[in-house]
Write an enzyme that holds these catalytic residues in place. Structure first.
Site, short mmCIF file in Angstrom:
data_model
loop_
_atom_site.label_atom_id
_atom_site.label_comp_id
_atom_site.label_asym_id
_atom_site.label_seq_id
_atom_site.Cartn_x
_atom_site.Cartn_y
_atom_site.Cartn_z
N SER A 203 4.76 2.55 7.80
CA SER A 203 4.41 1.37 7.01
C SER A 203 5.59 0.92 6.15
O SER A 203 6.22 1.73 5.47
CB SER A 203 3.22 1.68 6.10
OG SER A 203 2.05 1.87 6.86
N HIS B 250 0.81 -1.22 0.00
CA HIS B 250 0.00 0.00 0.00
C HIS B 250 0.85 1.27 0.00
O HIS B 250 0.33 2.35 -0.26
CB HIS B 250 -0.98 0.00 1.18
CG HIS B 250 -0.34 0.21 2.53
ND1 HIS B 250 -0.04 -0.83 3.39
CD2 HIS B 250 0.06 1.33 3.17
CE1 HIS B 250 0.50 -0.35 4.49
NE2 HIS B 250 0.57 0.97 4.39
N ASP C 203 0.31 -7.68 1.29
CA ASP C 203 0.71 -6.29 1.49
C ASP C 203 2.23 -6.13 1.49
O ASP C 203 2.80 -5.47 2.36
CB ASP C 203 0.12 -5.74 2.78
CG ASP C 203 0.16 -4.20 2.82
OD1 ASP C 203 0.26 -3.58 1.74
OD2 ASP C 203 0.11 -3.63 3.92
#
Length: 504
Positions: free
Chosen positions: A300, A191, A221
């Site tokens: 992230s 993402h 992911d």
């Protein structure tokens, strides 16, 4: 008895540099609560200011710093000189004779210039507690392997003095973190680079590099980027640990770029194991590591490390009602990361076994079950086949799809188990199928409802040889790369079109 009757101790506070004193003294001394410090047969003793007892740090002469012996030998302290008796009679006990101390002092040689320089060049690390020193060392070792990722998209814009022209403008779309998997590849979250046309990687020293997308797996992911090693730079990857032996309560560290703040370190513990969270694609990501180490936007894709600085996970998401960190973060375990990343580097995509069917969503299955129950028919217990991919393993095995007619739906086969594992939900079927290697032969048990009145339903078992999931069912295959200098797609790499999640 009088102090003169006791074997003497050697006061050493005048002979030992203050920096070394703070390292060798007991914890009470470091906090400034001692009234005296003595050398007893290569051991340090201190008397607490409360006069309640004697705390000792036993250190054999072989491990005492040479400069301690050297400075002690050069002092003017007299070994046989008695010390004043403390206020409390209970303070001194187990005293070693003055003759032992005299032997230690007599055997020492004069201080060398090197030892004096070592004391003078103290880097003030003695001012940190041992645990703090370990944390600082961990950050110094690992932060050089963590990178900052900026992503951009191209957007049409209007400009021109003599007329309107549509030109492409590059718009920053976001930032994230990543880390060096090896000397060329960088791992981050899917993402972070999703929908990006270009990505740049900023190394720990501020060097900016253009990134090439190697491959991505939206279900896990994860994404892999590739950078060219800058001239004169030696990129050092993180050491990798294991996640199958993690324990709740062990200390962990996260390094990333929250809110664009480079090289930020946070710490916490492993709060839980085996967690499940739904990812961006709607697919549940399983076996996540839960931590209370602060993870915020920009973290992230950054690494989750154990106390030895080894990679144990990739920070991916948080659970929060407000969107801000609330003490519940999640990381993809390193064992799963290694399996996916190796495939992405080798093939540009992940390879999974597939059956070749599209099944009904769970909410539709519940509705159909209710209708069947109202008509006194057996409700659905497994997953309903909606369609069968032509030429797929399911098609070759003869599984039937659901058909819509003017009179309503003719239900297709209902898959009850695969490889001996009962199936009760669409996603469970995906997980069970993907557990098997490509080419494996499995038993598929299913219920077939008769499409003719009066003919009973039957439960059948067929053997199905699983095939590799085609790339078109995982991602839309890109046939051309981006423009030079952009996020160029390498051989076998993929674009990021949304996957049809019902296909298995």
């Amino acid at each position: 008895s009088d102090a003169t009757e006791r074997p003497a101790k050697v006061p050493v506070e005048a002979a030992i540099p203050s920096a070394m004193m703070s390292r060798l003294a007991p914890p009470a001394c470091r906090l400034g609560r001692c009234s005296a410090l003595f050398l007893e047969d290569s051991s340090l003793s201190c008397v607490s200011s409360g006069g309640r007892g004697l705390s000792q740090v036993r250190q054999h002469s072989a491990v005492i710093a040479p400069s301690l012996r050297l400075h002690t030998a050069s002092s003017t302290a007299t070994p046989s000189q008695p010390l004043p008796r403390p206020a409390s009679r209970e303070v001194f006990f187990g005293v070693v004779g003055a003759a032992t101390a005299a032997v230690v002092l007599a055997s020492a040689s004069p201080p060398s210039k090197k030892s004096v320089a070592a004391c003078a060049g103290d880097d003030l690390s003695h001012e940190l507690f041992e645990e703090e020193q370990r944390t600082v060392a961990l950050f110094d070792k690992c932060s050089a392997s963590v990178v900052h990722i900026n992503t951009y998209t191209q957007q049409a814009g209007l400009r021109g003095a003599l007329g309107l022209h549509f030109d492409l403008q590059e718009i920053p779309t976001g930032t994230g973190s990543g880390f060096l998997w090896d000397r060329q590849h960088i791992v981050t979250n899917f993402h972070v680079i999703k929908d990006a046309d270009r990505a740049t990687v900023i190394l720990a020293d501020g060097t900016s590099c253009e990134a090439v997308l190697v491959g991505a797996d939206s279900d896990c992911d994860l994404a892999v980027l590739k950078v060219e090693t800058p001239v004169g730079r030696d990129l050092v990857p993180l050491d990798r640990g294991r996640s199958n032996n993690l324990r709740v309560g062990q200390k962990v560290f996260a390094i990333g770029n929250p809110f664009g703040l480079d090289q930020t370190l946070t710490n916490g513990i492993v709060s839980g194991l085996g967690r499940e969270m739904r990812g961006d694609t709607g697919r549940t990501i399983r076996n996540l590591v839960q931590t209370n180490a602060a993870i915020n936007p920009g973290n992230s894709g950054g690494p989750l490390l154990d106390a030895r600085g080894r990679l144990i996970g990739v920070n991916t998401m948080i659970a929060s009602p407000s969107g801000a960190f609330a003490g519940v973060g999640f990381a993809i375990p390193v064992d799963a990361v290694a399996r996916v990343v190796q495939q992405l580097i080798k093939w540009g995509h992940t390879k999974y076994a597939y059956l070749g069917v599209a099944v009904a969503p769970d909410n539709l299955t519940l509705k159909l079950s209710s209708q069947l129950h109202r008509h006194n028919l057996l409700p659905l217990e497994g997953v309903l086949v909606i369609s069968v991919e032509p030429g797929s393993p399911a098609d070759k095995a003869g599984l039937q799809a659901t058909v819509r007619t003017r009179g309503g739906l003719l239900l297709g086969d209902e898959i009850l188990s695969v490889g001996g594992k009962n199936i009760g939900a669409a996603e469970h079927l995906m997980d069970v199928v993907e557990e098997h290697p490509i080419g494996a032969t499995v038993d598929v048990k299913f219920r077939r409802r008769s499409r003719e009145e009066g003919v009973p339903e039957e439960v059948l078992v067929v053997k199905v040889r699983l095939a590799e999931r085609p790339g078109s069912l995982t991602h839309e295959v890109s046939t051309s790369g981006m423009s030079p200098g952009g996020c160029v797609r390498g051989p076998g790499a993929v674009s990021f079109a949304e996957q049809d999640r019902s296909r298995l």
